[in-house]
Design a protein around this motif. Structure first.
Motif, mmCIF file in Angstrom:
data_model
loop_
_atom_site.group_PDB
_atom_site.id
_atom_site.type_symbol
_atom_site.label_atom_id
_atom_site.label_comp_id
_atom_site.label_asym_id
_atom_site.label_seq_id
_atom_site.Cartn_x
_atom_site.Cartn_y
_atom_site.Cartn_z
ATOM 1 N N ALA A 174 34.839 -51.217 4.674
ATOM 2 C CA ALA A 174 36.367 -50.871 4.667
ATOM 3 C C ALA A 174 36.599 -49.749 3.614
ATOM 4 O O ALA A 174 37.347 -48.866 3.852
ATOM 5 C CB ALA A 174 37.242 -52.062 5.013
ATOM 6 N N GLY A 175 35.918 -49.906 2.372
ATOM 7 C CA GLY A 175 36.501 -49.236 1.447
ATOM 8 C C GLY A 175 35.703 -49.649 0.180
ATOM 9 O O GLY A 175 34.766 -50.237 0.091
ATOM 10 N N ILE A 176 35.866 -49.069 -1.080
ATOM 11 C CA ILE A 176 35.220 -49.286 -2.199
ATOM 12 C C ILE A 176 36.403 -49.335 -3.467
ATOM 13 O O ILE A 176 37.315 -48.441 -3.222
ATOM 14 C CB ILE A 176 34.072 -48.225 -2.549
ATOM 15 C CG1 ILE A 176 33.254 -48.757 -3.795
ATOM 16 C CG2 ILE A 176 34.754 -46.836 -2.906
ATOM 17 C CD1 ILE A 176 32.232 -47.461 -3.791
ATOM 18 N N PHE A 177 36.068 -50.070 -4.345
ATOM 19 C CA PHE A 177 37.026 -49.979 -5.688
ATOM 20 C C PHE A 177 36.276 -49.765 -6.607
ATOM 21 O O PHE A 177 35.059 -50.643 -6.918
ATOM 22 C CB PHE A 177 37.963 -51.359 -5.671
ATOM 23 C CG PHE A 177 38.976 -51.249 -6.721
ATOM 24 C CD1 PHE A 177 40.070 -50.818 -6.267
ATOM 25 C CD2 PHE A 177 38.815 -51.915 -7.953
ATOM 26 C CE1 PHE A 177 41.155 -50.796 -7.496
ATOM 27 C CE2 PHE A 177 39.765 -51.988 -8.976
ATOM 28 C CZ PHE A 177 41.004 -51.334 -8.605
ATOM 29 N N THR A 178 36.518 -48.973 -7.749
ATOM 30 C CA THR A 178 35.653 -48.589 -8.836
ATOM 31 C C THR A 178 36.288 -48.716 -10.131
ATOM 32 O O THR A 178 37.665 -48.922 -10.048
ATOM 33 C CB THR A 178 35.078 -47.093 -8.585
ATOM 34 O OG1 THR A 178 36.145 -46.481 -8.873
ATOM 35 C CG2 THR A 178 34.290 -47.064 -7.404
ATOM 36 N N ASP A 179 35.450 -48.593 -11.150
ATOM 37 C CA ASP A 179 36.224 -48.440 -12.419
ATOM 38 C C ASP A 179 36.982 -47.336 -12.442
ATOM 39 O O ASP A 179 38.371 -47.701 -13.184
ATOM 40 C CB ASP A 179 35.138 -48.344 -13.598
ATOM 41 C CG ASP A 179 34.383 -49.726 -13.807
ATOM 42 O OD1 ASP A 179 34.839 -50.799 -13.407
ATOM 43 O OD2 ASP A 179 33.344 -49.288 -14.290
ATOM 44 N N GLY A 180 37.184 -46.405 -12.118
ATOM 45 C CA GLY A 180 38.067 -45.050 -12.064
ATOM 46 C C GLY A 180 39.221 -45.559 -11.187
ATOM 47 O O GLY A 180 40.538 -45.143 -11.429
ATOM 48 N N ASP A 181 39.222 -46.331 -10.175
ATOM 49 C CA ASP A 181 40.137 -46.894 -9.327
ATOM 50 C C ASP A 181 41.050 -47.766 -10.377
ATOM 51 O O ASP A 181 42.500 -47.954 -10.165
ATOM 52 C CB ASP A 181 39.878 -47.578 -7.981
ATOM 53 C CG ASP A 181 39.326 -46.658 -7.108
ATOM 54 O OD1 ASP A 181 39.722 -45.244 -7.179
ATOM 55 O OD2 ASP A 181 38.157 -46.957 -6.391
ATOM 56 N N LEU A 182 40.366 -48.745 -10.865
ATOM 57 C CA LEU A 182 41.028 -49.612 -11.887
ATOM 58 C C LEU A 182 42.209 -48.723 -12.960
ATOM 59 O O LEU A 182 43.261 -49.253 -13.161
ATOM 60 C CB LEU A 182 40.098 -50.447 -12.581
ATOM 61 C CG LEU A 182 40.726 -51.456 -13.567
ATOM 62 C CD1 LEU A 182 41.763 -52.367 -12.916
ATOM 63 C CD2 LEU A 182 39.568 -52.336 -14.118
#
Length: 347
Positions: free
Chosen positions: A268-276
């Protein structure tokens, strides 16, 4: 005890005929010399453009139709250029090897078969060691392609296609040492090899099989499947997972990202260090907020079986440091980041 005497040299005599190298001029202009050399060789190469005609096309078609091997031969400096041409042909999809013309007259003619094509290099076109082979090649019925600086030479007239690589002047100021002439032969040979490469549709993957060693081989042969983190090593959470638990998953797997899965296992999606880092600017409760409200949708992915170099390009173009590997149905089968590519020697 008598002192030993050098054989053939009388005591007290000088070597009257010894060669004495001239002493270099202290203020010699090396830059001007280099500019003259490069200029002459540049002009010699440029002159080849106007000489490409039906003979070049005939040579290419003959080489493409070869059912055996391309045999390259040449004497002296032409032989060195021929060696390089054979290596270039072999590495770009045209099986080839070099045969020294002197050795060919003493047994190595047995390396040439009726299925082969011969490329002979000689600036004069009358090199004895090469010309000696002509009756033998004719008896075998082997097609001959020549690269010479003399279209009226014995070698040029014996060839089914002669490629004129002649020059008006060598870069050598004495006009003796093969310099400009070897450069034009080298460039014409490259033109042949690349023409065959393009006509065959030779791909990067094909090239890689001829260059399996070193960084080039790794870059062209390594697949994402070989370096990705799969199975339990892949960071994944469901859409209803809290940000806190998603961060714990990222920490456990150590890739700086986590994938978010739908109920059917699709990405569905991705969550990264940058998103954090971007999320920390918002007034949120990491224990309550769901990861699917913060994730990046329509994230970059790479298909299973793709080259690792392709994953690198996707990361570079998207200015991202990690991505997921997906199967044909869009379901994640692995994950990798820039560190994985660095360790594998792809970068």
């Amino acid at each position: 005890m008598r002192k030993p005497r050098l054989l053939g040299i009388l005591p007290g005599t000088l070597l009257q005929n010894a060669t004495v190298m001239p002493i270099p001029t202290p203020d010699f202009d090396y830059i001007a010399s280099a500019q003259r050399t490069i200029g002459l060789e540049r002009d010699a190469v440029n002159s080849l453009l106007n000489r490409l005609d039906s003979a070049f096309e005939r040579a290419c078609r003959t080489l493409l139709a070869c059912n055996g091997r391309i045999i390259v031969t040449g004497m002296g400096k032409s032989g060195h250029i021929g060696n390089k041409l054979a290596a270039t042909l072999a590495s770009t999809g045209s099986p080839a090897f070099f045969v020294h013309p002197g050795e060919a007259s003493h047994g190595d003619m047995g390396m040439i078969t009726r299925e082969d094509v011969v490329i002979a290099l000689s600036n004069s076109g009358n090199t004895n060691e090469v010309v000696t082979l002509l009756p033998l090649l004719k008896r075998l019925g082997v097609p001959l392609i020549s690269l010479t600086g003399n279209p009226e030479s014995t070698l040029a007239k014996a060839a089914i296609a002669n490629l004129d690589t002649g020059v008006e002047q060598e870069a050598c100021p004495l006009n003796l040492a093969p310099t400009s002439s070897t450069t034009t032969a080298l460039v014409m040979g490259d033109a042949l090899a690349i023409g065959l490469l393009e006509a065959r549709g030779f791909s990067a993957e094909d090239f890689a099989f001829s260059h399996p060693g070193g960084s080039l081989g790794r870059r062209l042969l390594l697949l994402v499947d070989d370096i990705m983190h799969a199975g339990e090593r892949m960071p994944l959470v469901s859409t209803d997972t809290s940000l806190r638990d998603a961060l714990l998953e990222m920490t456990r797997k150590g890739l700086g990202l986590t994938g978010i899965l739908t109920a059917d296992g699709s990405l569905a999606g991705i969550f990264t260090d940058g998103d954090l880092r971007r999320t920390l600017d918002q007034p949120i409760d990491i224990h309550q907020v769901r990861i699917d409200t913060l994730m990046t949708r329509r994230c970059k992915t790479v298909h299973q079986g793709a080259l690792a170099a392709e994953a690198l390009k996707i990361m570079d173009d998207g200015k991202i440091s990690g991505l997921f590997v997906v199967d044909p149905d869009g379901k994640p089968v692995g994950a990798l980041n820039m560190h994985d590519l660095l360790r594998a020697g792809v970068v």
